[in-house]
Motif scaffolding. Structure first.
Motif, short mmCIF file in Angstrom:
data_model
loop_
_atom_site.label_atom_id
_atom_site.label_comp_id
_atom_site.label_asym_id
_atom_site.label_seq_id
_atom_site.Cartn_x
_atom_site.Cartn_y
_atom_site.Cartn_z
N ALA A 249 -5.88 -1.34 -6.80
CA ALA A 249 -7.05 -1.06 -5.96
C ALA A 249 -6.89 0.34 -5.39
O ALA A 249 -5.77 0.78 -5.11
N ILE A 250 -8.01 1.02 -5.23
CA ILE A 250 -8.03 2.38 -4.69
C ILE A 250 -9.01 2.37 -3.52
O ILE A 250 -10.19 2.04 -3.69
N HIS A 251 -8.51 2.74 -2.32
CA HIS A 251 -9.32 2.64 -1.10
C HIS A 251 -9.98 3.95 -0.70
O HIS A 251 -10.61 4.00 0.36
N SER A 252 -9.86 4.99 -1.50
CA SER A 252 -10.22 6.33 -1.03
C SER A 252 -11.24 7.06 -1.90
O SER A 252 -11.20 8.29 -2.00
N LEU A 253 -12.16 6.33 -2.52
CA LEU A 253 -13.26 6.99 -3.22
C LEU A 253 -14.19 7.59 -2.17
O LEU A 253 -14.72 6.86 -1.32
N PRO B 101 -5.57 9.72 0.26
CA PRO B 101 -6.52 10.53 -0.50
C PRO B 101 -6.10 10.68 -1.96
O PRO B 101 -4.91 10.75 -2.27
N LEU B 102 -7.09 10.70 -2.85
CA LEU B 102 -6.82 10.83 -4.28
C LEU B 102 -7.45 12.11 -4.81
O LEU B 102 -8.67 12.30 -4.71
N LYS C 239 -17.52 13.79 -7.40
CA LYS C 239 -16.60 14.30 -8.43
C LYS C 239 -15.52 13.27 -8.74
O LYS C 239 -15.17 13.05 -9.92
N LEU C 240 -15.00 12.63 -7.72
CA LEU C 240 -13.97 11.61 -7.92
C LEU C 240 -14.56 10.38 -8.60
O LEU C 240 -13.91 9.78 -9.47
N ALA C 241 -15.77 10.02 -8.26
CA ALA C 241 -16.42 8.87 -8.91
C ALA C 241 -16.55 9.10 -10.41
O ALA C 241 -16.26 8.21 -11.22
N HIS C 242 -16.99 10.29 -10.79
CA HIS C 242 -17.13 10.60 -12.21
C HIS C 242 -15.77 10.63 -12.92
O HIS C 242 -15.66 10.17 -14.07
N ALA C 243 -14.75 11.15 -12.24
CA ALA C 243 -13.42 11.18 -12.84
C ALA C 243 -12.88 9.77 -13.05
O ALA C 243 -12.26 9.47 -14.07
N GLY D 119 0.82 -1.21 0.00
CA GLY D 119 0.00 0.00 0.00
C GLY D 119 0.85 1.24 0.00
O GLY D 119 1.91 1.30 0.64
N GLU D 120 0.39 2.25 -0.72
CA GLU D 120 1.06 3.56 -0.77
C GLU D 120 0.03 4.66 -0.55
O GLU D 120 -1.14 4.51 -0.89
N ASN D 121 0.50 5.78 0.01
CA ASN D 121 -0.40 6.90 0.28
C ASN D 121 -0.44 7.94 -0.83
O ASN D 121 -1.47 8.59 -1.03
N ARG D 122 0.69 8.12 -1.50
CA ARG D 122 0.78 9.20 -2.48
C ARG D 122 1.08 8.65 -3.87
O ARG D 122 2.00 7.84 -4.04
N VAL D 123 0.34 9.13 -4.84
CA VAL D 123 0.54 8.68 -6.21
C VAL D 123 1.95 9.00 -6.68
O VAL D 123 2.64 8.14 -7.26
N GLN D 124 2.39 10.22 -6.43
CA GLN D 124 3.70 10.64 -6.93
C GLN D 124 4.83 9.80 -6.34
O GLN D 124 5.75 9.39 -7.05
#
Length: 231
Positions: free
Chosen positions: A97-101, A82-83, A105-109, A54-59
């Motif tokens: 997997a993404i745990h932070s929906l 958070p995303l 706005k994020l759902a649509h993106a 698991g990671e917290n930051r995309v970058q």
């Protein structure tokens, strides 16, 4: 104690907690939280057979995981922090997997990027069980509407719910609330429990536990975590 020895100890504790639980989930997946740790700390765990991280930051994840996933193609990478919508493309391309929906706005993106990329990581909706204003996640009373939008209307692969109980509070009521919400909405996966409380989470049916410091050791010389960040 080495990280590999710590990993083995955590695996044993997970199994013991599952045996003690009255109604454990069908499985409990260990997510090794490798945020802030470099390749030199991750490699021994990969060589020991751990494949879910698991990671917290995309970058930060982009800086170390593409090369590691090329060497270990069966690695499963989870985004637990958070995303932001401007990081959706990168997140969808890298994570499994993404745990932070936690918002429409994020759902649509995510829906738009899944269609563009032809790739759809599994999703957890993050519930702010403590209704903390500084923390990511939808409030419990807002969960039904977000679940309906994401899973039913947008047809996103929403598999479960995630929570991070308030620091300093007994986590058990928060785990119980998350499990109740999941049952009410027929969601099978529960991402809950960190280094200090994963055994309690397993008693309430956790399918995914997020353990970092108990495996890698205490973090030092790194920025304080953002609100909502995990273990």
């Amino acid at each position: 104690m080495s990280s590999c020895e710590s990993l083995a100890g955590i695996v044993a504790r997970i199994e013991a907690a599952r045996k003690q639980a009255l109604a454990p989930a069908p499985f409990t997946t260990l997510i090794a939280v490798s945020k802030t740790y470099g390749e030199d700390r991750i490699l021994p765990l990969l060589e020991a057979g751990q494949r879910i991280f698991g990671e917290n930051r995309v970058q930060e994840a982009q800086g170390k995981w593409p090369a590691l996933k090329a060497r270990w193609p069966d690695v499963e990478l989870h985004l637990i922090g958070p995303l932001q919508t401007n990081k959706v493309r990168e997140a969808v391309g890298l994570f499994d997997a993404i745990h932070s929906l936690d918002r429409p706005k994020l759902a649509h993106a995510l829906k738009a990027e899944f269609a563009r990329a032809g790739r759809a990581p599994a999703l957890f909706i993050q519930i702010n069980t403590g209704e903390e204003p500084q923390k990511a996640g939808v409030a419990p009373q807002g969960a039904p509407a977000l679940i309906a939008l994401a899973r039913d209307d947008l047809k996103l692969p929403v598999k479960g719910l995630m929570c991070i109980p308030p620091a300093g509070e007994n986590p058990a009521p928060h785990f119980a609330l998350l499990a109740k919400l999941a049952r009410a909405h027929r969601l099978a996966w529960l991402s809950m429990g960190m280094s200090g409380d994963f055994e309690s989470a397993i008693k309430f049916g956790a399918t995914h536990v997020r353990v970092g410091s108990a495996i890698f050791g205490e973090r030092s010389n790194h920025p304080l975590p953002l609100a909502g960040e995990d273990d």
